[in-house]
Write a protein that holds these residues in place. Sequence first.
Motif: not given
Lengths: 308, 357
Positions: A1, A5-6, A9, A256-257, A260-261, B204-208
């Motif tokens: 990805m 795209e991120t 998103g 949230l992102h 996740g990172m 999370l889906l956007d991050q793959g």
Amino acid sequence: MTGFETLIGILAATIAAATPLLLAALGELVVERAGVLNLGVEGMMLVGAVAGFAAAVATGSPAAGIAAAALAGMVMALLFGVMTITLLANQVATGLALTLFGTGLSALAGRDFVGIPLNPLPRIAVPGLDLLPGLEPLLSQDVLVWLGLAMAPALALFLGRSRAGLVLRAVGENHGAAHELGHPVAAVRYGAVIFGGAMAGLGGAYLSLAYTPMWAENMTAGRGWIALALVVFATWRPGRVLVGAWLFGGITIAHLHAQGMGFAVPAQFLSMLPYLATIAVLVAISRDAAQIRLNAPACLGKVFHPER
Amino acid sequence: MTAVLFGCAATLSPTPAAAEDAASGPLKVAFVYVGPVGDHGWSYQHDLGRRAVEERFGGKVVTTMVENVSEGADAERVIEELAEAGNKLIFTTSFGFMNPTIKVAARHPEVMFEHATGYKRSPNVATYSARFYEGRTVVGLIAGKMTKSNIIGYIGSHPIPEVISGINAFTLALRKVNPKAEVRVVWVNAWYDPGKEAAAAKALLDQGADVICQHTDSPAPVQAAAERGAWSVGQSSDMTRFGPNSQLTSIVDEWDVYYISRVQAVLSGTWKPTDTWGGLKDKMLYLAPYNPALPKDVLELAEKARVDIMDGTLNPFAGPIIGQDGKEILPAGKTLSDADILRMNYYVEGVQGKLPR
């Protein structure tokens, strides 16, 4: 990805997260501009959410769901209007009661709809999307997202440039003077309150029909309160409501992102941010009496009694 | 008149005669839920347990439930009222009800209390919980086989040992079959917030991520994964209908067996303030039917793990366990004790990001 795209998103998710706030806050903005403070947004959103979901499940038609949500919000708002405009009840107390009532009513009405899945609202793409590769998640949205985006400038025009908008603002600024001039104060306020109910209902329906297409008790999870804060944050301007909704929605999504990172962000702090920002704005505009007069409708929350 | 009668009843109630009178009627059992029964998750499953009790004991038992009780002062009031209303056995079904339960129990020695997922007990407070992590092990193996992107999204509620041990059990199993896979955790700081859970899943889906796990109670993450064509794992209840092509399986809580046995214990006078921590073999949790799309070898792997956990040949926390920093936490040949699992406050190797404190 890829990073692009991120980013798309994140932006698409921000717009989605902002939509229920935007719809409900724009409705409340009109209500408050007419001088009425309706704290029942959360309750009207919940009733809209359950009505929309129930109608969509029963008829299989998303359009029927949207219409039912708006209608249910309007009925709730009408109830509030009768109490506060005709019977002259205290607006703050009635609004809080409306939220409590709406929470209970939606839970009761939704009992049979728990655990039923539904297809999300169909998406409508911007024409010529094929020419813009990669932007599909951003430019293909459902009807309620487009409605929210269109409503902000439309309301700005209505309030700022139309005669009806001027009357509505006059009623909110000085209901005594508006009444003396022969404007129907109660009728204008009924109209505004019912419009606010419809918008709150649609905001709720966005949650139950598009964002998470299901019915769950209390699924608004405080978004009605954020919408109320948003109106103050935006100093009663539709354009700023749009920006504020993106900001508040964006904070959640970015948070949230970031997690996740792998960044550690204290979530509690971020859930406080919308309210902190609102308090900051309130403090900023309260420092200057002229600023308050320019922004907050002067008759906000005051009961109108024509004989007095 | 009513006041006089009420006064008499109040003075009579502590005497043994009155207590016996109460015992001759049906046994009153109460349940306190943190969420709505309609959450289709945690509280819903507890309510299924309550209904199983009613069905089993018929007229011998009367049950009451109070839903949507917030953790805090409100909980104490609700539990107190239930105790005063003559309930003899009260189940308080959320971690945050721990201190209120202990407090009310001290004032009502004649009432027996059961607190779910807590660690404080007293002469009339028993505790119970399920080894949810056993289910996570099975799910981790499935996820390791099914992921193509090698990124697993995991939505956490609150960073408490129960949830952390689930993440670690999952990750250990995942990396056993797929050492390249990694787990990304997003905490939503709520047990139940469909909107936030959906947003977390989408992030999370956007991050793959192509498998979404959750330790929250709404079916929103399953739904979000289904919309994007990704795999998902349900939680608390079977969420298949929210993503028939997405849910691999679900870790379902089951309280029927435990609740029935505890009510029976009260009825036969053998109730004791025990500490129960049951797993797959005690039927306190089970796995929802596997997705029919699972390949045969994955299905066999999962089933073997499930059976091995039940008969004790597979321990989800068997060494070697390597921490996130690469240091060995547990050498090969050893297993973590229950106490170690109950105070787990670290991530194992393979989990990305830092554990919030």
